[in-house]
Write an enzyme that holds these catalytic residues in place. Structure first.
Site, PDB file in Angstrom:
ATOM      1  N   GLY A 159      -4.346  -4.039   6.104  1.00 21.75           N
ATOM      2  CA  GLY A 159      -3.279  -3.813   7.080  1.00 21.75           C
ATOM      3  C   GLY A 159      -3.453  -2.488   7.778  1.00 21.75           C
ATOM      4  O   GLY A 159      -4.184  -1.609   7.301  1.00 21.75           O
ATOM      5  N   LYS A 171     -10.183  -6.726   8.049  1.00 22.94           N
ATOM      6  CA  LYS A 171      -9.163  -6.384   9.050  1.00 22.94           C
ATOM      7  C   LYS A 171      -9.714  -6.870  10.384  1.00 22.94           C
ATOM      8  O   LYS A 171     -10.771  -6.392  10.824  1.00 22.94           O
ATOM      9  CB  LYS A 171      -8.963  -4.868   9.135  1.00 22.94           C
ATOM     10  CG  LYS A 171      -8.273  -4.241   7.943  1.00 22.94           C
ATOM     11  CD  LYS A 171      -8.130  -2.732   8.131  1.00 22.94           C
ATOM     12  CE  LYS A 171      -7.462  -2.101   6.923  1.00 22.94           C
ATOM     13  NZ  LYS A 171      -7.534  -0.622   6.965  1.00 22.94           N
ATOM     14  N   GLU A 191     -11.387   1.083  -3.262  1.00 21.74           N
ATOM     15  CA  GLU A 191     -11.639   0.839  -1.837  1.00 21.74           C
ATOM     16  C   GLU A 191     -12.214   2.069  -1.134  1.00 21.74           C
ATOM     17  O   GLU A 191     -11.670   3.163  -1.238  1.00 21.74           O
ATOM     18  CB  GLU A 191     -10.304   0.416  -1.184  1.00 21.74           C
ATOM     19  CG  GLU A 191     -10.404   0.013   0.264  1.00 21.74           C
ATOM     20  CD  GLU A 191      -9.048  -0.481   0.814  1.00 21.74           C
ATOM     21  OE1 GLU A 191      -8.119  -0.753   0.023  1.00 21.74           O
ATOM     22  OE2 GLU A 191      -8.938  -0.584   2.046  1.00 21.74           O
ATOM     23  N   LYS A 205      -3.031   5.282  -2.546  1.00 19.25           N
ATOM     24  CA  LYS A 205      -3.998   6.082  -1.809  1.00 19.25           C
ATOM     25  C   LYS A 205      -4.436   7.238  -2.698  1.00 19.25           C
ATOM     26  O   LYS A 205      -3.619   7.803  -3.441  1.00 19.25           O
ATOM     27  CB  LYS A 205      -3.354   6.626  -0.530  1.00 19.25           C
ATOM     28  CG  LYS A 205      -3.013   5.538   0.477  1.00 19.25           C
ATOM     29  CD  LYS A 205      -4.276   4.941   1.087  1.00 19.25           C
ATOM     30  CE  LYS A 205      -3.949   4.012   2.246  1.00 19.25           C
ATOM     31  NZ  LYS A 205      -5.162   3.486   2.888  1.00 19.25           N
ATOM     32  N   SER A 232       0.861  -1.181   0.000  1.00 18.52           N
ATOM     33  CA  SER A 232       0.000   0.000   0.000  1.00 18.52           C
ATOM     34  C   SER A 232       0.899   1.233   0.000  1.00 18.52           C
ATOM     35  O   SER A 232       1.697   1.411   0.923  1.00 18.52           O
ATOM     36  CB  SER A 232      -0.890  -0.031   1.247  1.00 18.52           C
ATOM     37  OG  SER A 232      -1.627   1.169   1.365  1.00 18.52           O
TER      38      SER A 232
HETATM   39  O1  OSB Z   1      -7.121   2.012   4.736  1.00 21.62           O
HETATM   40  O2  OSB Z   1      -6.086   0.224   4.380  1.00 21.62           O
HETATM   41  C1  OSB Z   1      -6.158   1.305   4.952  1.00 21.62           C
HETATM   42  C2  OSB Z   1      -2.975   1.929   6.979  1.00 21.62           C
HETATM   43  C3  OSB Z   1      -3.505   2.487   8.125  1.00 21.62           C
HETATM   44  C4  OSB Z   1      -4.864   2.680   8.205  1.00 21.62           C
HETATM   45  C5  OSB Z   1      -5.687   2.328   7.135  1.00 21.62           C
HETATM   46  C6  OSB Z   1      -5.165   1.743   5.990  1.00 21.62           C
HETATM   47  C7  OSB Z   1      -3.773   1.568   5.915  1.00 21.62           C
HETATM   48  C8  OSB Z   1      -3.097   1.039   4.734  1.00 21.62           C
HETATM   49  C9  OSB Z   1      -1.741   0.393   4.951  1.00 21.62           C
HETATM   50  O3  OSB Z   1      -3.510   1.137   3.610  1.00 21.62           O
HETATM   51  C10 OSB Z   1      -1.779  -1.081   4.884  1.00 21.62           C
HETATM   52  C11 OSB Z   1      -0.518  -1.708   5.440  1.00 21.62           C
HETATM   53  O4  OSB Z   1       0.418  -1.903   4.672  1.00 21.62           O
HETATM   54  O5  OSB Z   1      -0.466  -1.993   6.644  1.00 21.62           O
HETATM   55 MG    MG Z   2      -8.403   0.941   3.394  1.00 19.07          MG
END
Ligand code: OSB
Ligand code: MG
Length: 370
Positions: free
Chosen positions: A290, A262, A213, A163, A135
């Site tokens: 994550g 999650k 997403e 993102k 990500s």
């Molecule tokens: O929206 O998936 C998400 C990290 C922190 C809070 C929300 C998100 C994320 C990530 C990172 O996209 C995912 C990772 O590599 O841990």
């Molecule tokens: Mg997300």
């Protein structure tokens, strides 16, 4: 089990690089680790909270309060048999899923250590290694984003998530698609749009994305349904799926066609497995999201992602994508084919590095049974 004590560890760990999303920039990851002592064993869990209420209303502060004043006193009062029993005991504590999930993880670790079984075995996971991606946070320019992604691809990541936020969406995604025409690519908006402002995302439908997403607000299932009707690309929900019930509602109203699971967001691994089972029965793909976890949460995510319904790569990257120094002795490395091995030792299969814990710890509180 009779629990002897429960210890809270508030930690703060520097990320290798700032991680920017539509809700803000993170340079250090704060979270709360939970260790539970019972019958001579210690189980560890991670509450995937953050310092600020950007992704979730929960923070390190709210989790500390709920754990100390409500969850720990409930557990230390009596006996606990398993995760289902745990969920029943804390059912009267409304919400606060991230706090609950950290404790449930520590219980799974304890149960696994007691039975000599890995978390993967306990959950019914089949795979020895799981498909993963990375990500990628918002960057200063599309060029910088493309350059960063090029490095991740070169280091072996086979699936990229970027993102997006208003003003940094279609342009970024088009630049990435142009530079890498064939990579599995997806975008994450973290609730930054409304049904109206989302119309600007229409061109994304031509980029062959795996999914879009969480474009809209967490409590907006119905508008996600309307949006899904306008897009060929599957909508995937993250923030909105806070329980098995929400997952069922979302699928029933076609508010999404993929779910990001999650364990923290849904209150624990037991709930995550139930959502997996529901989706699997309906042939809805799921993947493991994550939260920039430490080695503890990462071990848990890997075990979960080994279940058969996790058919898309998870946001579970190698330890060095997040931290120079982790809290666990074991580091997770990216293997060929963009995979990471699922731990095989009892429970989570990881051990805490006491020096790292001491270094990153902001506060500690040990609560004991009366
Ligand atoms: O929206 O998936 C998400 C990290 C922190 C809070 C929300 C998100 C994320 C990530 C990172 O996209 C995912 C990772 O590599 O841990
Ligand atoms: Mg997300």
């Amino acid at each position: 089990m009779k629990l002897d004590s429960l210890t809270l560890h508030h930690i703060s760990m520097p990320l290798v690089a700032p991680f920017e999303t539509s809700f803000g920039v993170t340079t250090r990851r704060e979270c709360i680790l939970v260790s539970i002592q019972s019958e001579g064993l210690t189980g560890w869990g991670e509450c995937a909270v953050d310092r600020d209420p950007g992704y979730s209303y929960e923070t390190t502060g709210t989790a500390w309060h709920i754990l100390k004043d409500f969850i720990a006193p409930t557990l230390l009062r009596g006996y606990i048999s398993d995760a289902t029993d745990f969920q029943q005991q804390v059912a009267g504590i409304r919400g606060h899923n991230l706090a609950k999930a950290g404790v449930e993880m520590a219980l799974w670790d304890l149960i696994g250590k007691g039975q000599g079984k890995s978390l993967r075995e306990l959950l019914g996971g089949l795979r020895a290694r799981v498909d993963v991606g990375v990500s990628v946070g918002l960057k200063d320019s599309p060029e910088a984003l493309v350059e960063r992604i090029g490095k991740y691809l070169a280091s072996g990541y086979g699936r990229i998530k970027i993102k997006i936020k208003p003003g940094r969406d279609v342009g970024d995604a088009e630049a990435v698609r142009k530079a890498f025409p064939h990579i599995p690519l997806q975008v994450d908006a973290n609730s930054a749009y409304t049904l109206e402002t989302c119309q600007i995302l229409r061109p994304l439908d031509r980029l062959k994305l795996l999914l879009i997403e969480q474009p809209l607000s967490e409590d907006d299932l119905w508008n996600h349904h309307k949006l899904q009707k306008q897009f060929h690309t599957p909508i995937c929900l993250d923030e909105s799926i806070t329980s098995l019930l929400q997952a069922r509602s979302a699928l029933e109203m076609d508010a999404c066609r993929i779910i990001n699971i999650k364990p923290g967001r849904v209150g624990g691994l037991s709930q995550a497995v139930l959502i997996h089972d529901l989706c699997r029965a309906q042939a809805v793909p799921v993947w493991c999201g994550g939260m920039l976890e430490t080695g503890i949460g990462r071990a848990s995510n890997l075990a979960l992602a080994s279940l058969p319904g996790f058919t898309l790569p998870g946001d579970i990257s190698a330890s060095n994508r997040y931290y120079d120094q982790d809290i666990t002795r074991e580091g997770f490395v990216l293997d060929p084919g963009s995979t990471i091995d699922v731990p095989t030792g009892p429970g989570l299969g990881v051990t805490i590095d006491p020096a790292a814990l001491k270094k990153f710890r902001l506060a500690e509180l040990r609560l004991t049974a009366k």
